[in-house]
Design a protein around this motif. Structure first.
Motif, mmCIF file in Angstrom:
data_model
loop_
_atom_site.group_PDB
_atom_site.id
_atom_site.type_symbol
_atom_site.label_atom_id
_atom_site.label_comp_id
_atom_site.label_asym_id
_atom_site.label_seq_id
_atom_site.Cartn_x
_atom_site.Cartn_y
_atom_site.Cartn_z
ATOM 1 N N LEU A 1 4.440 -33.025 -15.129
ATOM 2 C CA LEU A 1 5.090 -31.782 -15.542
ATOM 3 C C LEU A 1 4.217 -30.568 -15.220
ATOM 4 O O LEU A 1 4.719 -29.534 -14.758
ATOM 5 C CB LEU A 1 5.427 -31.845 -17.032
ATOM 6 N N SER A 2 2.916 -30.700 -15.418
ATOM 7 C CA SER A 2 1.989 -29.611 -15.089
ATOM 8 C C SER A 2 2.009 -29.312 -13.598
ATOM 9 O O SER A 2 1.959 -28.144 -13.185
ATOM 10 C CB SER A 2 0.563 -29.972 -15.510
ATOM 11 N N HIS B 1 -5.827 -26.440 -26.405
ATOM 12 C CA HIS B 1 -4.465 -26.951 -26.199
ATOM 13 C C HIS B 1 -3.839 -27.428 -27.506
ATOM 14 O O HIS B 1 -2.617 -27.492 -27.621
ATOM 15 C CB HIS B 1 -4.444 -28.096 -25.165
ATOM 16 N N CYS B 2 -4.648 -27.749 -28.486
ATOM 17 C CA CYS B 2 -4.140 -28.267 -29.761
ATOM 18 C C CYS B 2 -4.278 -27.250 -30.897
ATOM 19 O O CYS B 2 -4.175 -27.605 -32.065
ATOM 20 C CB CYS B 2 -4.849 -29.576 -30.113
ATOM 21 N N LYS C 1 0.149 -26.347 -22.365
ATOM 22 C CA LYS C 1 0.830 -26.433 -23.660
ATOM 23 C C LYS C 1 2.303 -26.818 -23.480
ATOM 24 O O LYS C 1 2.822 -27.661 -24.223
ATOM 25 C CB LYS C 1 0.733 -25.100 -24.407
ATOM 26 N N ASP C 2 2.970 -26.207 -22.500
ATOM 27 C CA ASP C 2 4.382 -26.515 -22.295
ATOM 28 C C ASP C 2 4.586 -27.932 -21.761
ATOM 29 O O ASP C 2 5.494 -28.636 -22.206
ATOM 30 C CB ASP C 2 5.030 -25.506 -21.348
ATOM 31 N N ALA C 3 3.758 -28.361 -20.828
ATOM 32 C CA ALA C 3 3.887 -29.725 -20.300
ATOM 33 C C ALA C 3 3.662 -30.748 -21.411
ATOM 34 O O ALA C 3 4.387 -31.746 -21.506
ATOM 35 C CB ALA C 3 2.909 -29.938 -19.150
ATOM 36 N N ASP C 4 2.684 -30.498 -22.251
ATOM 37 C CA ASP C 4 2.403 -31.377 -23.392
ATOM 38 C C ASP C 4 3.595 -31.363 -24.359
ATOM 39 O O ASP C 4 4.036 -32.411 -24.839
ATOM 40 C CB ASP C 4 1.119 -30.912 -24.074
ATOM 41 N N ALA C 5 4.128 -30.181 -24.625
ATOM 42 C CA ALA C 5 5.272 -30.065 -25.537
ATOM 43 C C ALA C 5 6.515 -30.747 -24.968
ATOM 44 O O ALA C 5 7.265 -31.393 -25.717
ATOM 45 C CB ALA C 5 5.560 -28.591 -25.817
ATOM 46 N N TYR D 1 9.683 -23.064 -28.673
ATOM 47 C CA TYR D 1 8.229 -23.039 -28.571
ATOM 48 C C TYR D 1 7.727 -23.145 -27.129
ATOM 49 O O TYR D 1 6.529 -23.046 -26.893
ATOM 50 C CB TYR D 1 7.603 -24.144 -29.422
ATOM 51 N N LEU D 2 8.625 -23.340 -26.181
ATOM 52 C CA LEU D 2 8.209 -23.340 -24.781
ATOM 53 C C LEU D 2 7.880 -21.904 -24.387
ATOM 54 O O LEU D 2 8.639 -20.980 -24.661
ATOM 55 C CB LEU D 2 9.291 -23.922 -23.879
#
Length: 182
Positions: free
Chosen positions: A46-47, A109-110, A140-144, A157-158
């Motif tokens: 995703l990243s 990131h967390c 952050k968005d890829a993780d989410a 939250y994206l």
């Protein structure tokens, strides 16, 4: 642009999945639960798609992908832990030495965006802080986006517009992983 079709048929960052970053993921300690190697691989994919969309330079991509690989390497379990980024960065340092931008990305990131913004407002990193902020948002968005696997994605939250276009891809990757387990 239809990012789902691009992902499925012709990913422009193919080296991410077959090259050095994949090897790094495989070298990580095996984790069970939701923050496992499969999670890291999906966040990397995703990243890379967002990196393409936002036209990251080669240096920015290497920095981002390094942070992605180690972003959860400091986790001890799957509970909420706002400090597990430090453990991930320590694992990164053991392998590659220090890097202030990778440190920022992994450690923050967390943490809440406000804390990350405040830090960047007080310190100039070795890369332009506006570009660092973009890398942070991508991570952050890829993780989410990977939260789709347990219906935990709240799209408000994206952070990035293009991240919304990856929801279908994130869902597709989860389905592929489920099929592999059968």
């Amino acid at each position: 642009m239809n990012m789902t079709n691009d992902y499925v048929s012709n990913n422009k960052d193919e080296h991410v999945f077959t090259g050095d970053y994949q090897l790094l993921i495989e070298e990580l300690p095996m984790r069970v639960g939701i923050h496992n190697r499969n999670h890291t691989e999906r966040v990397l994919i995703l990243s890379s798609l967002l990196a393409e969309e936002y036209k990251l330079t080669s240096k920015e991509r290497k920095t981002l992908y390094s942070a992605v690989v180690y972003h959860d390497a400091g986790r001890k379990d799957d509970t909420i832990d706002l400090d597990h980024g430090w453990g991930g960065y320590i694992e990164y340092i053991k392998r590659f030495g220090s890097n202030d931008v990778v440190e920022f990305l992994i450690v923050f990131h967390c943490k809440p965006d406000a804390a990350a913004r405040k830090f960047l407002g007080m310190k100039q990193l070795s890369m332009d802080n506006d570009r660092v902020w973009l890398l942070y948002q991508i991570l952050k968005d890829a993780d989410a986006l990977d939260r789709i696997r347990f219906n935990g994605l709240d799209t408000k939250y994206l952070r990035l517009e293009k991240s919304h276009e990856l929801i279908e891809i994130a869902t597709y990757m989860i389905e592929i992983d489920k099929q592999k387990k059968r």
